[in-house]
Design a protein around this motif. Structure first.
Motif, mmCIF file in Angstrom:
data_model
loop_
_atom_site.group_PDB
_atom_site.id
_atom_site.type_symbol
_atom_site.label_atom_id
_atom_site.label_comp_id
_atom_site.label_asym_id
_atom_site.label_seq_id
_atom_site.Cartn_x
_atom_site.Cartn_y
_atom_site.Cartn_z
ATOM 1 N N TYR A 1 0.846 -1.188 0.000
ATOM 2 C CA TYR A 1 0.000 0.000 0.000
ATOM 3 C C TYR A 1 0.883 1.240 0.000
ATOM 4 N N SER B 1 -3.102 -8.799 -5.284
ATOM 5 C CA SER B 1 -2.917 -7.532 -5.963
ATOM 6 C C SER B 1 -3.430 -7.644 -7.387
ATOM 7 N N ASN C 1 -6.359 1.775 3.193
ATOM 8 C CA ASN C 1 -6.481 1.087 1.913
ATOM 9 C C ASN C 1 -7.955 0.865 1.575
#
Length: 155
Positions: A18, A85, A123
């Protein structure tokens, strides 16, 4: 994910970090830190290593993987920890949610009792994790440790 594609996990690990300040990104060499290497080093050699990918136009654009490691989101020695991801240009299209749901389904099929992950409080993925069934188990100054109970716990 095919064994020949495991080297892509380096790119996905970097992408998973992040970094809210896109004008001051960490060097890619950050993934060589031992606390990050546990997520990818010798992937596929441990019993609890599983990975699913998303492809668009024959290009892998996202990955979700789990391992039984002592990582940022570890809660005990029996619980696998998630990493996920999706490349920036493919985010917010439902790919991450689909990947998470596929891995959760796989873990349920294998009778895992629970899974965990760590996520930075800022996030935007926190909401997605909650949507697929993760709950905040604990938190510190910077992050949440989240758990998904897969339905096979005896406690």
């Amino acid at each position: 994910m095919k064994v020949s594609e495991y080297p892509l996990l380096k790119d996905f690990l970097y992408q998973a970090i992040y970094q809210p300040d896109t004008t001051n990104l960490a060097l890619k060499s950050i993934i060589n830190k031992p606390e990050l290497q546990v997520y990818i080093k010798d992937f596929g050699k441990q019993e609890d290593d599983y990975c699913f990918c998303a492809e668009v136009d024959n290009r892998i654009v996202g990955a979700v993987w789990v391992r039984n490691i002592n990582g940022y989101g570890s809660i005990d020695e029996d619980t696998v920890e998630f990493a996920i991801s999706v490349f920036n240009e493919y985010q917010k299209m439902g790919i991450g949610t689909a990947l998470m749901n596929r891995m959760l389904e796989h873990l349920k099929e294998l009778n895992y009792p629970k899974a965990s992950l760590a996520v930075q409080k800022g996030n935007y993925a926190v909401r997605m994790y909650q949507k697929v069934g993760f709950e905040i188990a604990c938190k510190n100054e910077q992050e949440y440790i989240m758990i998904h109970r897969l339905g096979y716990e005896n406690d």
